[in-house]
Write an enzyme that holds these catalytic residues in place. Structure first.
Site, PDB file in Angstrom:
ATOM      1  N   GLY A   1      59.083  54.061  56.207  1.00  0.00           N
ATOM      2  CA  GLY A   1      59.128  52.821  55.426  1.00  0.00           C
ATOM      3  C   GLY A   1      60.491  52.134  55.521  1.00  0.00           C
ATOM      4  NE  ARG A   2      59.478  47.184  53.070  1.00  0.00           N
ATOM      5  CZ  ARG A   2      58.564  46.414  52.479  1.00  0.00           C
ATOM      6  NH1 ARG A   2      58.553  45.130  52.713  1.00  0.00           N
ATOM      7  NH2 ARG A   2      57.688  46.918  51.646  1.00  0.00           N
TER       8      ARG A   2
ATOM      9  CG  ASN B   1      69.046  48.740  41.360  1.00  0.00           C
ATOM     10  OD1 ASN B   1      69.875  49.110  42.201  1.00  0.00           O
ATOM     11  ND2 ASN B   1      68.779  47.474  41.151  1.00  0.00           N
TER      12      ASN B   1
ATOM     13  CG  HIS C   1      65.256  38.207  43.106  1.00  0.00           C
ATOM     14  ND1 HIS C   1      65.650  38.280  41.793  1.00  0.00           N
ATOM     15  CD2 HIS C   1      65.592  39.391  43.667  1.00  0.00           C
ATOM     16  CE1 HIS C   1      66.205  39.458  41.565  1.00  0.00           C
ATOM     17  NE2 HIS C   1      66.183  40.157  42.683  1.00  0.00           N
TER      18      HIS C   1
ATOM     19  CE  LYS D   1      62.077  40.185  41.526  1.00  0.00           C
ATOM     20  NZ  LYS D   1      61.593  41.510  41.931  1.00  0.00           N
TER      21      LYS D   1
ATOM     22  N   GLY E   1      62.944  43.341  37.480  1.00  0.00           N
ATOM     23  CA  GLY E   1      63.082  44.598  36.735  1.00  0.00           C
ATOM     24  C   GLY E   1      64.530  44.833  36.320  1.00  0.00           C
TER      25      GLY E   1
HETATM   26  P1  NAD Z   1      57.468  50.822  52.386  1.00  0.00           P
HETATM   27  O1  NAD Z   1      56.042  50.478  52.113  1.00  0.00           O
HETATM   28  O2  NAD Z   1      58.195  50.091  53.461  1.00  0.00           O
HETATM   29  O3  NAD Z   1      57.567  52.391  52.758  1.00  0.00           O
HETATM   30  C1  NAD Z   1      56.892  53.414  52.089  1.00  0.00           C
HETATM   31  C2  NAD Z   1      56.612  54.527  53.106  1.00  0.00           C
HETATM   32  O4  NAD Z   1      56.074  55.651  52.403  1.00  0.00           O
HETATM   33  C3  NAD Z   1      55.583  54.118  54.188  1.00  0.00           C
HETATM   34  O5  NAD Z   1      56.062  54.449  55.463  1.00  0.00           O
HETATM   35  C4  NAD Z   1      54.352  54.935  53.796  1.00  0.00           C
HETATM   36  O6  NAD Z   1      53.557  55.291  54.933  1.00  0.00           O
HETATM   37  C5  NAD Z   1      54.997  56.162  53.162  1.00  0.00           C
HETATM   38  N1  NAD Z   1      54.095  56.919  52.308  1.00  0.00           N
HETATM   39  C6  NAD Z   1      53.151  56.456  51.451  1.00  0.00           C
HETATM   40  N2  NAD Z   1      52.516  57.483  50.853  1.00  0.00           N
HETATM   41  C7  NAD Z   1      53.079  58.604  51.348  1.00  0.00           C
HETATM   42  C8  NAD Z   1      52.846  59.991  51.121  1.00  0.00           C
HETATM   43  N3  NAD Z   1      51.870  60.406  50.297  1.00  0.00           N
HETATM   44  N4  NAD Z   1      53.612  60.886  51.775  1.00  0.00           N
HETATM   45  C9  NAD Z   1      54.568  60.479  52.644  1.00  0.00           C
HETATM   46  N5  NAD Z   1      54.835  59.174  52.900  1.00  0.00           N
HETATM   47  C10 NAD Z   1      54.087  58.261  52.266  1.00  0.00           C
HETATM   48  O7  NAD Z   1      58.206  50.686  51.003  1.00  0.00           O
HETATM   49  P2  NAD Z   1      59.794  50.612  50.756  1.00  0.00           P
HETATM   50  O8  NAD Z   1      60.223  49.198  50.650  1.00  0.00           O
HETATM   51  O9  NAD Z   1      60.501  51.514  51.704  1.00  0.00           O
HETATM   52  O10 NAD Z   1      59.878  51.200  49.259  1.00  0.00           O
HETATM   53  C11 NAD Z   1      59.459  52.511  48.984  1.00  0.00           C
HETATM   54  C12 NAD Z   1      59.563  52.756  47.489  1.00  0.00           C
HETATM   55  O11 NAD Z   1      60.937  52.671  47.084  1.00  0.00           O
HETATM   56  C13 NAD Z   1      58.831  51.714  46.632  1.00  0.00           C
HETATM   57  O12 NAD Z   1      58.289  52.357  45.502  1.00  0.00           O
HETATM   58  C14 NAD Z   1      59.932  50.740  46.243  1.00  0.00           C
HETATM   59  O13 NAD Z   1      59.664  50.018  45.066  1.00  0.00           O
HETATM   60  C15 NAD Z   1      61.068  51.703  46.048  1.00  0.00           C
HETATM   61  N6  NAD Z   1      62.431  51.139  46.116  1.00  0.00           N
HETATM   62  C16 NAD Z   1      63.357  51.693  45.297  1.00  0.00           C
HETATM   63  C17 NAD Z   1      64.682  51.288  45.350  1.00  0.00           C
HETATM   64  C18 NAD Z   1      65.691  51.967  44.463  1.00  0.00           C
HETATM   65  O14 NAD Z   1      66.878  51.613  44.516  1.00  0.00           O
HETATM   66  N7  NAD Z   1      65.266  52.947  43.675  1.00  0.00           N
HETATM   67  C19 NAD Z   1      65.075  50.284  46.238  1.00  0.00           C
HETATM   68  C20 NAD Z   1      64.102  49.722  47.080  1.00  0.00           C
HETATM   69  C21 NAD Z   1      62.780  50.175  47.007  1.00  0.00           C
END
Ligand code: NAD
Length: 244
Positions: free
Chosen positions: A12-13, A101, A132, A136, A142
């Site tokens: 993922g990202r 965050n 933003h 969004k 949040g």
């Molecule tokens: P994304 O959709 O780009 O990536 C998520 C990845 O997780 C994908 O590659 C998906 O295939 C994988 N995935 C899904 N279910 C899975 C499982 N059961 N087992 C293994 N892998 C699995 O999303 P993203 O933008 O990378 O964000 C991921 C999470 O992080 C989201 O919940 C987002 O809100 C959160 N986030 C948190 C912060 C922070 O600072 N805490 C910052 C940005 C994003």
């Protein structure tokens, strides 16, 4: 000293951003897991498991971590409050850093805003803006909601004190109000400003996010920090040493 991490949600990202920032942060990636691969197959190699996947995956991530007795960093968001409470219970035997965050700057902003809200008298009226990009979907952000809660708690104000936007004949602004305003447009990654407007002076505290590497670096900082902690649920305020 390098800490060995396994990334869950690696494709993922955020997973990719964590992988890109790992080396310079002092973390060594020993496993990358995404859909189709079992976290359990690599968990033993990790000193810390870092999860940025899906809220639907968090229970199984924690079950695997408990079985392997590995500290966890959870960045995944979107858990309903009841689910989150049960997951926190499940994670009790482990050291866990969990926050929505991971930006070091945003967490420092939370700390500074809390201080300012306490030190400044009520006549220093609080207004929050979040800016933003056009795509969004939620407003306010949040992070803006968290800033509202911090000021509300510091000043012992009720939920009714929160004023999201103003329009029409709204009357004079009481000191007790907390204004919160969402601006949307362009490709802005994310900006938050807290304004304390008082008699004769104004204080403005602003955070501007450039890209998601800020979350990745914060999560890695948390991973290095949590590797040798006792069991407990920790926040970024703990990681950054901002708790009194
Ligand atoms: P994304 O959709 O780009 O990536 C998520 C990845 O997780 C994908 O590659 C998906 O295939 C994988 N995935 C899904 N279910 C899975 C499982 N059961 N087992 C293994 N892998 C699995 O999303 P993203 O933008 O990378 O964000 C991921 C999470 O992080 C989201 O919940 C987002 O809100 C959160 N986030 C948190 C912060 C922070 O600072 N805490 C910052 C940005 C994003």
């Amino acid at each position: 000293m390098s800490v060995k991490i396994v990334i869950n949600g690696a494709a993922g990202r955020m997973g990719r951003a964590v992988a890109a920032a790992a080396a310079e942060s002092g973390a060594e990636i020993v496993g990358q897991v995404d859909l189709g691969r079992e976290l359990a197959s690599v968990a033993d190699k990790a000193e810390v498991i870092v999860d940025f996947s899906s809220h639907e995956a968090t229970r199984s991530v924690l079950e695997t971590a408990v079985a392997a007795r590995k500290p966890v960093v959870i960045g995944t968001t979107g858990h309903a409050p009841a689910l989150k409470a049960s997951l926190i219970e499940l994670a009790a035997p482990l050291p866990v850093v969990w926050t929505g965050n991971f930006s070091v700057g945003v967490n420092l902003l939370f700390y500074l805003v809390e201080r300012a809200a306490r030190v400044l008298p009520p006549a220093y009226q609080a207004e929050i803006t979040d800016l933003h990009h056009q795509f969004k979907k939620d407003a306010p952000s949040g992070t803006a909601e968290q800033l509202v809660d911090i000021i509300r708690t510091a000043r012992s104000l009720p939920q009714e004190a929160v004023r999201p936007g103003r329009h029409g004949i709204v009357g004079e602004r009481p000191n007790e109000e907390i204004g919160v305003h969402a601006l949307r447009g362009g490709d802005v990654v994310g900006e938050h400003t807290v304004l304390f407007a008082g008699p004769g002076e104004r204080l403005e505290l602003t955070h501007r996010a450039g890209d998601r590497s800020i979350f990745a670096r914060g999560a890695l900082r948390a991973a290095l920090w949590v590797a040798d902690r006792p069991p407990g649920l920790y926040s970024m305020q703990d990681v950054l040493g901002l708790k009194d």
